[in-house]
Design a protein around this motif. Structure first.
Motif, mmCIF file in Angstrom:
data_model
loop_
_atom_site.group_PDB
_atom_site.id
_atom_site.type_symbol
_atom_site.label_atom_id
_atom_site.label_comp_id
_atom_site.label_asym_id
_atom_site.label_seq_id
_atom_site.Cartn_x
_atom_site.Cartn_y
_atom_site.Cartn_z
ATOM 1 N N GLY A 8 -38.669 40.855 -49.793
ATOM 2 C CA GLY A 8 -38.261 40.971 -48.396
ATOM 3 C C GLY A 8 -36.777 41.248 -48.272
ATOM 4 O O GLY A 8 -36.039 41.238 -49.263
ATOM 5 N N LEU A 19 -42.949 44.802 -51.206
ATOM 6 C CA LEU A 19 -43.243 43.382 -51.357
ATOM 7 C C LEU A 19 -44.179 43.193 -52.546
ATOM 8 O O LEU A 19 -45.095 43.987 -52.751
ATOM 9 C CB LEU A 19 -43.896 42.821 -50.105
ATOM 10 C CG LEU A 19 -43.155 43.016 -48.789
ATOM 11 C CD1 LEU A 19 -43.925 42.336 -47.650
ATOM 12 C CD2 LEU A 19 -41.745 42.490 -48.865
ATOM 13 N N THR A 115 -42.251 35.843 -46.925
ATOM 14 C CA THR A 115 -40.969 36.503 -47.185
ATOM 15 C C THR A 115 -40.564 37.268 -45.928
ATOM 16 O O THR A 115 -41.387 37.946 -45.310
ATOM 17 C CB THR A 115 -41.058 37.433 -48.411
ATOM 18 O OG1 THR A 115 -39.770 37.995 -48.689
ATOM 19 C CG2 THR A 115 -42.052 38.570 -48.218
ATOM 20 N N VAL A 117 -39.015 39.968 -43.538
ATOM 21 C CA VAL A 117 -38.671 41.394 -43.455
ATOM 22 C C VAL A 117 -38.067 41.625 -42.074
ATOM 23 O O VAL A 117 -38.701 41.323 -41.056
ATOM 24 C CB VAL A 117 -39.907 42.283 -43.655
ATOM 25 C CG1 VAL A 117 -39.562 43.741 -43.380
ATOM 26 C CG2 VAL A 117 -40.451 42.131 -45.070
#
Length: 121
Positions: A8, A19, A115, A117
């Motif tokens: 990310g 990813l 994660t 983004v």
């Protein structure tokens, strides 16, 4: 069971990110692996499917990412990647890896920690 996500970050509109998710531990028979997104302001249980790939290679994408994102997996390594191209601000969110493991009597669903983004305009 542990799902370790990576990749990310903060990017600009039109950029790309990849990813990656590695699943470790003891599994019966991993069927589907995929990525889900929690949009800003949504609760964790409101995650939306982004892309899913089965052990046999069948793939489903959400309409919003078709043609821009590509999911792939390595069955031998229990990894799943999401290549994200032409990113848009609306792709912003927390991306979670998901693994569905088919046991003898039930299916188990495992999630990574997520994660972030962020796509700036």
């Amino acid at each position: 069971v542990q799902l370790r996500e990576s990749g990310g970050g903060l990017v600009q509109t039109g950029d790309s990110l990849t990813l990656s998710c590695a699943a470790s531990g003891s599994f019966f028979d991993i069927n589907a692996m995929g990525w889900y997104r929690q949009a800003p302001g949504d609760e964790r249980d409101e995650r939306d499917m982004v892309a899913v790939i089965t052990k046999g290679g069948r793939i489903v994408y959400s309409d919003s990412v078709k043609g821009r994102f590509t999911i792939s997996r390595d069955n031998a390594k229990n990894t799943v990647d999401l290549q994200m191209d032409s990113l848009k601000p609306e792709d912003t969110g927390i991306y979670y890896c998901n693994v569905r493991d088919t046991g003898e009597r039930r299916e188990y669903s495992y999630w990574g920690q997520g994660t972030q983004v962020t796509v700036s305009s």
